[in-house]
Scaffold this motif. Structure first.
Motif, PDB file in Angstrom:
ATOM      1  N   LEU A  59       0.806  -1.220   0.000  1.00 16.04           N
ATOM      2  CA  LEU A  59       0.000   0.000   0.000  1.00 16.04           C
ATOM      3  C   LEU A  59       0.841   1.274   0.000  1.00 16.04           C
ATOM      4  N   HIS A  60       1.949   1.259   0.744  1.00 17.50           N
ATOM      5  CA  HIS A  60       2.726   2.488   0.939  1.00 17.50           C
ATOM      6  C   HIS A  60       4.134   2.433   0.351  1.00 17.50           C
ATOM      7  N   GLY A  61       4.468   1.392  -0.372  1.00 14.18           N
ATOM      8  CA  GLY A  61       5.779   1.308  -1.007  1.00 14.18           C
ATOM      9  C   GLY A  61       6.892   1.019  -0.016  1.00 14.18           C
ATOM     10  N   GLU A  62       8.117   1.283  -0.443  1.00 14.85           N
ATOM     11  CA  GLU A  62       9.282   0.984   0.402  1.00 14.85           C
ATOM     12  C   GLU A  62       9.305   1.837   1.663  1.00 14.85           C
ATOM     13  N   VAL A  63       8.786   3.060   1.580  1.00 11.39           N
ATOM     14  CA  VAL A  63       8.736   3.918   2.766  1.00 11.39           C
ATOM     15  C   VAL A  63       7.827   3.283   3.823  1.00 11.39           C
ATOM     16  N   GLY A  64       6.700   2.748   3.378  1.00 15.12           N
ATOM     17  CA  GLY A  64       5.790   2.075   4.304  1.00 15.12           C
ATOM     18  C   GLY A  64       6.400   0.822   4.887  1.00 15.12           C
ATOM     19  N   ALA A  65       7.139   0.070   4.064  1.00 14.18           N
ATOM     20  CA  ALA A  65       7.761  -1.165   4.532  1.00 14.18           C
ATOM     21  C   ALA A  65       8.854  -0.892   5.560  1.00 14.18           C
ATOM     22  N   ALA A  66       9.393   0.321   5.555  1.00 14.78           N
ATOM     23  CA  ALA A  66      10.439   0.681   6.509  1.00 14.78           C
ATOM     24  C   ALA A  66       9.869   1.136   7.856  1.00 14.78           C
ATOM     25  N   LEU A  67       8.550   1.211   7.963  1.00 15.70           N
ATOM     26  CA  LEU A  67       7.916   1.625   9.211  1.00 15.70           C
ATOM     27  C   LEU A  67       8.233   0.611  10.307  1.00 15.70           C
ATOM     28  N   PRO A  68       8.765   1.068  11.445  1.00 11.68           N
ATOM     29  CA  PRO A  68       9.095   0.099  12.493  1.00 11.68           C
ATOM     30  C   PRO A  68       7.848  -0.456  13.180  1.00 11.68           C
ATOM     31  N   VAL A  69       7.587  -1.735  12.948  1.00 14.08           N
ATOM     32  CA  VAL A  69       6.457  -2.433  13.555  1.00 14.08           C
ATOM     33  C   VAL A  69       7.006  -3.648  14.287  1.00 14.08           C
ATOM     34  N   ASP A  70       6.603  -3.823  15.529  1.00 16.30           N
ATOM     35  CA  ASP A  70       7.059  -4.962  16.319  1.00 16.30           C
ATOM     36  C   ASP A  70       5.881  -5.866  16.637  1.00 16.30           C
ATOM     37  N   VAL A  71       6.104  -7.170  16.544  1.00 17.19           N
ATOM     38  CA  VAL A  71       5.108  -8.149  16.964  1.00 17.19           C
ATOM     39  C   VAL A  71       5.456  -8.499  18.410  1.00 17.19           C
ATOM     40  N   LEU A  72       4.673  -7.977  19.355  1.00 17.75           N
ATOM     41  CA  LEU A  72       4.972  -8.199  20.771  1.00 17.75           C
ATOM     42  C   LEU A  72       4.515  -9.576  21.224  1.00 17.75           C
ATOM     43  N   THR A  73       3.326  -9.971  20.815  1.00 14.40           N
ATOM     44  CA  THR A  73       2.840 -11.321  21.120  1.00 14.40           C
ATOM     45  C   THR A  73       2.194 -11.876  19.869  1.00 14.40           C
ATOM     46  N   TYR A  74       2.267 -13.185  19.721  1.00 14.30           N
ATOM     47  CA  TYR A  74       1.601 -13.844  18.593  1.00 14.30           C
ATOM     48  C   TYR A  74       1.146 -15.211  19.053  1.00 14.30           C
ATOM     49  N   GLU A  75      -0.113 -15.498  18.817  1.00 13.02           N
ATOM     50  CA  GLU A  75      -0.686 -16.783  19.182  1.00 13.02           C
ATOM     51  C   GLU A  75      -1.056 -17.505  17.895  1.00 13.02           C
ATOM     52  N   GLU A  76      -0.295 -18.508  17.556  1.00 12.50           N
ATOM     53  CA  GLU A  76      -0.500 -19.204  16.280  1.00 12.50           C
ATOM     54  C   GLU A  76      -1.856 -19.922  16.239  1.00 12.50           C
ATOM     55  N   LYS A  77      -2.318 -20.373  17.399  1.00 10.00           N
ATOM     56  CA  LYS A  77      -3.584 -21.112  17.455  1.00 10.00           C
ATOM     57  C   LYS A  77      -4.762 -20.232  17.031  1.00 10.00           C
ATOM     58  N   THR A  78      -4.775 -18.974  17.508  1.00 13.11           N
ATOM     59  CA  THR A  78      -5.895 -18.074  17.199  1.00 13.11           C
ATOM     60  C   THR A  78      -5.536 -17.055  16.116  1.00 13.11           C
ATOM     61  N   LEU A  79      -4.281 -17.051  15.678  1.00 13.20           N
ATOM     62  CA  LEU A  79      -3.774 -16.088  14.685  1.00 13.20           C
ATOM     63  C   LEU A  79      -3.957 -14.653  15.144  1.00 13.20           C
ATOM     64  N   SER A  80      -3.830 -14.428  16.454  1.00 11.86           N
ATOM     65  CA  SER A  80      -3.970 -13.076  16.976  1.00 11.86           C
ATOM     66  C   SER A  80      -2.625 -12.582  17.492  1.00 11.86           C
ATOM     67  N   ALA A  81      -2.450 -11.264  17.440  1.00 13.54           N
ATOM     68  CA  ALA A  81      -1.170 -10.678  17.818  1.00 13.54           C
ATOM     69  C   ALA A  81      -1.391  -9.290  18.392  1.00 13.54           C
ATOM     70  N   ILE A  82      -0.394  -8.829  19.123  1.00 18.24           N
ATOM     71  CA  ILE A  82      -0.336  -7.439  19.552  1.00 18.24           C
ATOM     72  C   ILE A  82       0.853  -6.820  18.841  1.00 18.24           C
ATOM     73  N   LEU A  83       0.574  -5.754  18.099  1.00 21.57           N
ATOM     74  CA  LEU A  83       1.600  -5.061  17.321  1.00 21.57           C
ATOM     75  C   LEU A  83       1.896  -3.714  17.964  1.00 21.57           C
ATOM     76  N   ARG A  84       3.155  -3.299  17.880  1.00 18.88           N
ATOM     77  CA  ARG A  84       3.553  -1.971  18.350  1.00 18.88           C
ATOM     78  C   ARG A  84       4.085  -1.184  17.164  1.00 18.88           C
ATOM     79  N   VAL A  85       3.619   0.056  17.025  1.00 17.62           N
ATOM     80  CA  VAL A  85       4.048   0.910  15.922  1.00 17.62           C
ATOM     81  C   VAL A  85       4.241   2.319  16.473  1.00 17.62           C
ATOM     82  N   ILE A  86       5.159   3.076  15.877  1.00 14.89           N
ATOM     83  CA  ILE A  86       5.300   4.463  16.313  1.00 14.89           C
ATOM     84  C   ILE A  86       3.987   5.182  16.007  1.00 14.89           C
ATOM     85  N   SER A  87       3.611   6.087  16.883  1.00 15.21           N
ATOM     86  CA  SER A  87       2.292   6.729  16.781  1.00 15.21           C
ATOM     87  C   SER A  87       2.052   7.390  15.429  1.00 15.21           C
ATOM     88  N   SER A  88       3.091   7.961  14.843  1.00 10.50           N
ATOM     89  CA  SER A  88       2.914   8.628  13.552  1.00 10.50           C
ATOM     90  C   SER A  88       2.624   7.640  12.428  1.00 10.50           C
TER      91      SER A  88
END
Length: 131
Positions: A59-88
């Motif tokens: 959606l946002h090209g290489e600039v978007g792909a460079a956005l720092p996103v962290d997967v803090l938790t991931y549950e493979e059974k339910t496919l749910s996760a908590i993601l952290r991203v800079i507010s901007s």
């Protein structure tokens, strides 16, 4: 002013100042769930992270792909996760996840279940509370 005059004294017009209060939080947290309606193989945590990055790139090209996103938790059974991203980058991440439609040539959809500038707010969901 002449006596008996009906004039009222001038009242200064009220002034309004618009203030937009933005959260001073450095990060935002999102609780998300990946929906794969046809079952099949479930992504590992590394594949899940790669899926998020590829959604941003699509959606946002290489600039978007460079956005720092962290997967803090991931549950493979339910496919749910908590993601952290800079507010901007919250809107970029949310829009990229919302518009993603395929994972390994299979239909899929990301659901953003909760979002907050506070991680603690995602620790419990009052809608799932069992009394």
């Amino acid at each position: 002013r002449p006596a008996g005059s009906m004039e009222t004294p001038e009242v200064p017009a009220a002034t309004y100042e618009r203030r937009v209060v933005r959260s001073g939080a450095e990060h935002h947290y999102l609780r998300v769930r990946l929906e794969l309606p046809d079952g099949g193989a479930r992504p590992s945590v590394a594949q899940f992270k790669q899926l998020v990055v590829s959604a941003l790139r699509e959606l946002h090209g290489e600039v978007g792909a460079a956005l720092p996103v962290d997967v803090l938790t991931y549950e493979e059974k339910t496919l749910s996760a908590i993601l952290r991203v800079i507010s901007s980058g919250l809107v970029k991440l949310w829009s990229a996840l919302t518009l993603l439609g395929f994972y390994q040539n299979r239909r899929c959809a990301f659901r953003v279940l909760q979002t907050s500038p506070f991680l603690l707010a995602l620790s419990g969901n009052s809608r799932e509370l069992v009394l």
